[in-house]
Design a protein around this motif. Structure first.
Motif, PDB file in Angstrom:
ATOM      1  N   PRO A 215       0.922  -1.365  -0.087  1.00  0.00           N
ATOM      2  CA  PRO A 215      -0.114   0.006  -0.226  1.00  0.00           C
ATOM      3  C   PRO A 215       0.755   1.178   0.089  1.00  0.00           C
ATOM      4  CG  PRO A 215      -0.732  -1.658   1.490  1.00  0.00           C
ATOM      5  CD  PRO A 215       0.514  -2.239   1.006  1.00  0.00           C
ATOM      6  N   ASP A 216       0.422   2.110  -0.602  1.00  0.00           N
ATOM      7  CA  ASP A 216       1.063   3.468  -0.848  1.00  0.00           C
ATOM      8  C   ASP A 216       1.548   4.077   0.665  1.00  0.00           C
ATOM      9  OD1 ASP A 216       0.935   3.290  -3.496  1.00  0.00           O
ATOM     10  OD2 ASP A 216      -0.662   4.614  -3.627  1.00  0.00           O
ATOM     11  N   TYR A 217       0.820   4.071   1.427  1.00  0.00           N
ATOM     12  CA  TYR A 217       0.905   4.609   3.020  1.00  0.00           C
ATOM     13  C   TYR A 217       2.182   3.999   3.580  1.00  0.00           C
ATOM     14  CZ  TYR A 217      -1.999   0.940   4.821  1.00  0.00           C
ATOM     15  OH  TYR A 217      -2.463  -0.386   5.104  1.00  0.00           O
ATOM     16  N   ARG A 218       2.549   2.731   3.379  1.00  0.00           N
ATOM     17  CA  ARG A 218       3.692   2.120   3.984  1.00  0.00           C
ATOM     18  C   ARG A 218       5.069   2.305   3.263  1.00  0.00           C
ATOM     19  NH1 ARG A 218       6.900  -2.297   4.113  1.00  0.00           N
ATOM     20  NH2 ARG A 218       5.861  -3.413   2.293  1.00  0.00           N
ATOM     21  N   PRO A 219       5.890   3.059   3.868  1.00  0.00           N
ATOM     22  CA  PRO A 219       7.227   3.255   3.100  1.00  0.00           C
ATOM     23  C   PRO A 219       8.225   2.258   3.158  1.00  0.00           C
ATOM     24  CG  PRO A 219       7.084   3.854   5.442  1.00  0.00           C
ATOM     25  CD  PRO A 219       5.933   3.539   5.072  1.00  0.00           C
ATOM     26  N   LEU A 220       9.030   2.493   2.427  1.00  0.00           N
ATOM     27  CA  LEU A 220      10.089   1.266   2.215  1.00  0.00           C
ATOM     28  C   LEU A 220      10.900   1.586   3.466  1.00  0.00           C
ATOM     29  CD1 LEU A 220      10.820   0.755  -1.586  1.00  0.00           C
ATOM     30  CD2 LEU A 220       9.709  -1.028  -0.038  1.00  0.00           C
ATOM     31  N   THR A 221      11.461   0.647   4.155  1.00  0.00           N
ATOM     32  CA  THR A 221      12.539   0.778   5.252  1.00  0.00           C
ATOM     33  C   THR A 221      13.779   0.659   4.500  1.00  0.00           C
ATOM     34  OG1 THR A 221      12.445  -1.337   6.083  1.00  0.00           O
ATOM     35  CG2 THR A 221      10.871  -0.300   6.889  1.00  0.00           C
ATOM     36  N   LYS A 222      14.815   0.930   5.321  1.00  0.00           N
ATOM     37  CA  LYS A 222      16.247   1.047   4.661  1.00  0.00           C
ATOM     38  C   LYS A 222      16.618  -0.558   4.680  1.00  0.00           C
ATOM     39  CE  LYS A 222      18.718   1.687   9.189  1.00  0.00           C
ATOM     40  NZ  LYS A 222      19.794   2.277   9.796  1.00  0.00           N
ATOM     41  N   PHE A 223      16.075  -1.422   5.550  1.00  0.00           N
ATOM     42  CA  PHE A 223      16.509  -2.689   5.397  1.00  0.00           C
ATOM     43  C   PHE A 223      15.776  -3.221   4.204  1.00  0.00           C
ATOM     44  CE2 PHE A 223      16.994  -1.528   9.950  1.00  0.00           C
ATOM     45  CZ  PHE A 223      18.276  -1.823  10.027  1.00  0.00           C
ATOM     46  N   GLU A 224      14.458  -3.049   3.950  1.00  0.00           N
ATOM     47  CA  GLU A 224      13.498  -3.519   3.062  1.00  0.00           C
ATOM     48  C   GLU A 224      14.169  -3.181   1.682  1.00  0.00           C
ATOM     49  OE1 GLU A 224       8.942  -3.498   1.703  1.00  0.00           O
ATOM     50  OE2 GLU A 224       9.544  -2.100   3.572  1.00  0.00           O
ATOM     51  N   ASN A 225      14.686  -1.971   1.520  1.00  0.00           N
ATOM     52  CA  ASN A 225      15.388  -1.396   0.343  1.00  0.00           C
ATOM     53  C   ASN A 225      16.539  -2.257  -0.101  1.00  0.00           C
ATOM     54  OD1 ASN A 225      14.503   0.561  -1.540  1.00  0.00           O
ATOM     55  ND2 ASN A 225      14.552   2.261  -0.264  1.00  0.00           N
ATOM     56  N   ARG A 226      17.181  -2.402   1.241  1.00  0.00           N
ATOM     57  CA  ARG A 226      18.484  -3.139   0.906  1.00  0.00           C
ATOM     58  C   ARG A 226      18.216  -4.703   0.690  1.00  0.00           C
ATOM     59  NH1 ARG A 226      21.735  -3.706   6.394  1.00  0.00           N
ATOM     60  NH2 ARG A 226      21.476  -1.267   5.905  1.00  0.00           N
ATOM     61  N   GLY A 227      17.282  -5.349   1.134  1.00  0.00           N
ATOM     62  CA  GLY A 227      16.786  -6.650   0.786  1.00  0.00           C
ATOM     63  C   GLY A 227      16.221  -6.784  -0.814  1.00  0.00           C
ATOM     64  N   LEU A 228      15.522  -5.781  -1.085  1.00  0.00           N
ATOM     65  CA  LEU A 228      15.005  -5.636  -2.499  1.00  0.00           C
ATOM     66  C   LEU A 228      16.111  -5.816  -3.396  1.00  0.00           C
ATOM     67  CD1 LEU A 228      11.753  -3.295  -2.051  1.00  0.00           C
ATOM     68  CD2 LEU A 228      12.135  -5.917  -2.271  1.00  0.00           C
ATOM     69  N   LEU A 230      18.839  -6.962  -2.967  1.00  0.00           N
ATOM     70  CA  LEU A 230      19.727  -8.219  -3.053  1.00  0.00           C
ATOM     71  C   LEU A 230      18.646  -9.349  -3.632  1.00  0.00           C
ATOM     72  CD1 LEU A 230      21.440  -7.964   0.533  1.00  0.00           C
ATOM     73  CD2 LEU A 230      22.525  -7.567  -1.900  1.00  0.00           C
ATOM     74  N   GLY A 231      17.485  -8.910  -4.014  1.00  0.00           N
ATOM     75  CA  GLY A 231      16.726  -9.862  -4.732  1.00  0.00           C
ATOM     76  C   GLY A 231      15.515 -10.747  -3.670  1.00  0.00           C
ATOM     77  N   HIS A 232      15.701  -9.929  -2.416  1.00  0.00           N
ATOM     78  CA  HIS A 232      14.751 -10.480  -1.456  1.00  0.00           C
ATOM     79  C   HIS A 232      13.311 -10.169  -1.675  1.00  0.00           C
ATOM     80  CE1 HIS A 232      18.767 -11.026   1.333  1.00  0.00           C
ATOM     81  NE2 HIS A 232      18.785 -11.790   0.413  1.00  0.00           N
ATOM     82  N   GLY A 233      12.389 -10.764  -1.228  1.00  0.00           N
ATOM     83  CA  GLY A 233      11.085 -10.167  -1.352  1.00  0.00           C
ATOM     84  C   GLY A 233      10.601  -9.832  -0.216  1.00  0.00           C
ATOM     85  N   VAL A 234       9.403  -9.154  -0.425  1.00  0.00           N
ATOM     86  CA  VAL A 234       8.639  -8.619   0.820  1.00  0.00           C
ATOM     87  C   VAL A 234       6.993  -8.657   0.601  1.00  0.00           C
ATOM     88  CG1 VAL A 234       7.899  -6.726   2.243  1.00  0.00           C
ATOM     89  CG2 VAL A 234      10.234  -6.751   1.427  1.00  0.00           C
ATOM     90  N   TRP A 235       6.481  -9.362   1.373  1.00  0.00           N
ATOM     91  CA  TRP A 235       5.133  -9.755   1.242  1.00  0.00           C
ATOM     92  C   TRP A 235       4.194  -9.029   2.217  1.00  0.00           C
ATOM     93  CZ3 TRP A 235       9.176 -12.747   1.170  1.00  0.00           C
ATOM     94  CH2 TRP A 235       9.498 -13.631   0.105  1.00  0.00           C
ATOM     95  N   ASP A 236       2.920  -8.387   1.519  1.00  0.00           N
ATOM     96  CA  ASP A 236       2.132  -7.512   2.204  1.00  0.00           C
ATOM     97  C   ASP A 236       0.688  -8.315   2.307  1.00  0.00           C
ATOM     98  OD1 ASP A 236       2.623  -4.509   3.006  1.00  0.00           O
ATOM     99  OD2 ASP A 236       3.848  -5.425   1.471  1.00  0.00           O
TER     100      ASP A 236
END
Length: 242
Positions: A215-228, A230-236
């Motif tokens: 969702p647009d309201y949830r920002p990317l965290t610095k750890f999430e950005n780093r993981g993305l 590196l090819g890591h996924g995030v699931w909402d």
């Protein structure tokens, strides 16, 4: 650090005894920095609430009537402050026992002049049991809870059937539950648990395999950005109370 206890909770209702084995937090140590300490002194009296068993008066706590969203475990508070800033029409009741994180969010509240955040330094399970009534919440956020990677520790995971039922019963009809994780096995377990709860309906369409775009309201965290990167996924996951 240990979990601050400001009052002795009354016995839990018979239908919530099972929750006593689950905590909404992991005890962590951490040093409160000078800026965080100043934020406690300057902003704590206004934005920190005391845990007190009894009906929570949200309108009195926030000084206004507005949709109420509960956040469970906000870490260092960056995402919480961002969401409160882009959703000024909503009130955010935030539970966290990690003192440096509480200080960090208080600092952001002061710097960004946020008026729609209140913080409880207490276990969110007990807040649900003893302060918040059923059908009292317009939303619940739980972002990146501890995945307890080892199989023998899965029983410690926060997102389990009894707890999700408790959350669902606290949502108003149409209220939503938003979860996010960067650990795919936990994401699949979350999806199974939420899908099995009859009070909840998934908002995802068939193409998302049960998950929704961030969702647009949830920002990317610095750890999430780093993981993305590196090819890591995030699931909402976003489910609504039927």
């Amino acid at each position: 650090m240990t979990d601050p206890r400001h009052a002795q909770p009354r016995p839990a209702p018979a239908d919530t005894v099972h929750l006593r084995e689950i905590k909404s937090y992991v005890l962590r140590t951490g040093r409160v920095g000078p800026g965080q300490a100043r934020a406690f002194e300057q902003y704590g009296p206004r934005f920190l609430l005391n845990y007190a068993p009894g009906a929570f008066d949200a309108e009195a706590a926030f000084g206004r009537a507005a949709p109420l969203v509960l956040e469970i475990g906000f870490g260092m508070g960056g995402a919480t402050a961002h969401i409160a800033g882009v959703r000024p029409q909503d009130n955010f009741l935030c539970c966290e026992v990690h003192e440096p994180g509480v200080g960090a969010l208080l600092k952001l509240v002061g710097e960004q002049r946020l008026e729609n955040i209140r913080i409880l330094r207490h276990d969110a399970v007990e807040v649900l049991d003893h302060m918040l009534g059923e059908a009292s919440l317009d939303g619940v956020h739980i972002f990146f809870p501890d995945p307890w990677h080892k199989s023998r520790h899965h029983k410690r995971r926060l997102i389990q059937g009894p707890f999700v039922n408790r959350l669902a019963r606290h949502l108003k009809p149409g209220g939503y539950l938003h979860l996010a994780t960067d650990w795919e096995p936990y994401a699949q377990q979350m999806l199974e648990v939420l899908s099995a709860e009859p009070l909840l309906q998934n908002t995802a369409d068939a193409s998302g395999a049960g998950f929704v775009p961030k969702p647009d309201y949830r920002p990317l965290t610095k750890f999430e950005n780093r993981g993305l990167k590196l090819g890591h996924g995030v699931w909402d996951l976003v489910f609504r109370r039927a």
